[in-house]
Structure formats: structure tokens, C-alpha cells
Design an enzyme around this catalytic site. Sequence first.
Site: not given
Length: 283
Positions: A122-124, A127
Site C-alpha cells: 500500500h503506497c502512502p 494512498n
Amino acid sequence: MEEASGVAYDPWWRRFLARGPAVSLGTTLTIYAVNIFYAHQAPSFLSNATQDRILVSSAIGTFLYFFFSAALKDPGYVEDGYQPPREAVRHLPMCRVCLHLKPPRASHCRRCGKCVRRMDHHCPWINNCLGHNNEHVFFVFVLSSANVSFLCTFLISRILYHKSVFALSAIPGTFSLTSWPFWATFFTLDYAALSVGLILSSVTCFLTSQLFTVQTWQVLRNRTSIETILLESLSKAAEERKTPTICNPYDIGMWGNLGRLALPGWQSYLLATLVRLGMNILV
């Protein structure tokens, strides 16, 4: 079963209110604004300052397109009530949250609240999850981000250099590192803005280059971040027990793995243009 919640169930606009997308967009647009505003204060990299602005604006436009594409595209959520082929049922694990079987290479994302096919992480910064449906878009997003930050670092450095040379040449007398006119030249709003832009672009260039290197390594081996950690752990355990090393069953060779990221026609042309632009700058 608990009530479904997570990024996957939120309105599309709410994911951009998170810290990651705000920092990503804010940093990139700040670097862009500094570059555009001060482009005329150095000899043009191309024919004139306008063309320099067009060059940076094109790179920023490419970045924004792939940023929003990666952030808004369904990463490959496993549909509710997923039913695998009957012969595969006994080989698939059960998701304890979604309460359905997970397809091969799928993992549950706590941030999204759903299982994602071929989940990487899950890429911050967007998002959103990196999964089967948006991995190719995310790869180009990282490339375009590295391209923008490198280009802005290069151009802002040129602006600072030429601005400093011009300012110092305008001060009469001999320069001294202890003289006030020498240091006063650099204590201006222009230098502060350019210095902030250079620091932001340099840090962004370093981080995105690292991320692009990692993503490229994984793409060429057809691995996700989760699978890389798992394979390394299993390989270490196999060495300790002196058993055969675990191999990646999804690796179909470098070119075959790279071909999985094939983009639609016009997006492939855009990517080729972006790569060509970066190579011209390096050369």
C-alpha cells in the site's frame, strides 16, 4: 463479519486528504513553481526561457497524469463472494477478514479493507494499493517523478549558479568571505526560495531514484515486495537446513517479465517520449 471500511470504500476525493498524497503533490508543485518563476534568471537550457518552462510543464503534466491514474485506478480488488475453480479450492487460503478464498498472489490490505490481486504494497504517496491492475501505471508514475525531480534539480542548480555569478560580478572591489557585501548578496528572498526548491528537488530525486531502482529490480524478476521478503526468508531457511533453494514460479525471464508492463498505444508513446527526454538531458 465486521462492517467494511477502508480506502476502497471511501469517496475518491477523500484519499487525497491523507498526508502522503498531500506531501507528494505539495512538494512537486512547489519545485515546479520555483522553477517556472525563476527560469528567466539563467541562460536557457533550450532556446529560451519559455521553452524551458514548456519542458518542465510537460514533465509535470506527465507526472500528474500518472499520479492520479495510479491513485484512482482499482488495483485489482478481489470481488465479494469470489468463487475460484472447484479444483483450486483446496489449494487457496482463506481471508479471515473478507471471509472468502484468496486468489494466487493476493493479499489483504488493512488500509484498503479488501484483498488485492498480486498485491505489492500500500503506497502512502498515492494512498492506494499497488496491485495487478495499476502496477504498470505506478511504474511509470515513479519514473516520471524521478524525471521531474532530476530535471528541476538540474535547472534550479543552473539558475542558482548563474544568479550568483551575476550578483557577485556586480559588487565592486575585492571579494572577501568575511565582508558584508559578499554575504548580503545571498541573504535575499530569491536565494531562499531557490535553495528550498533545490533541497526539495534533490531529496525527491534521491528517494524516487531509489524507489525506481527497487521497482525495476522486482519487475524484471516478476516479484512483489511481499514475495521478495517471503522468498528471502525461505531461501535463508533453506540454506540453514541445507535443503533445495526456493525458486520464484512466476519468473518467465527478464523480457517476458518486462512485457507484462505493456501499456496501451498512446501511453507507450508517452513513456517512450519521457525516457528519450531523460536520456537527452543526461547526454
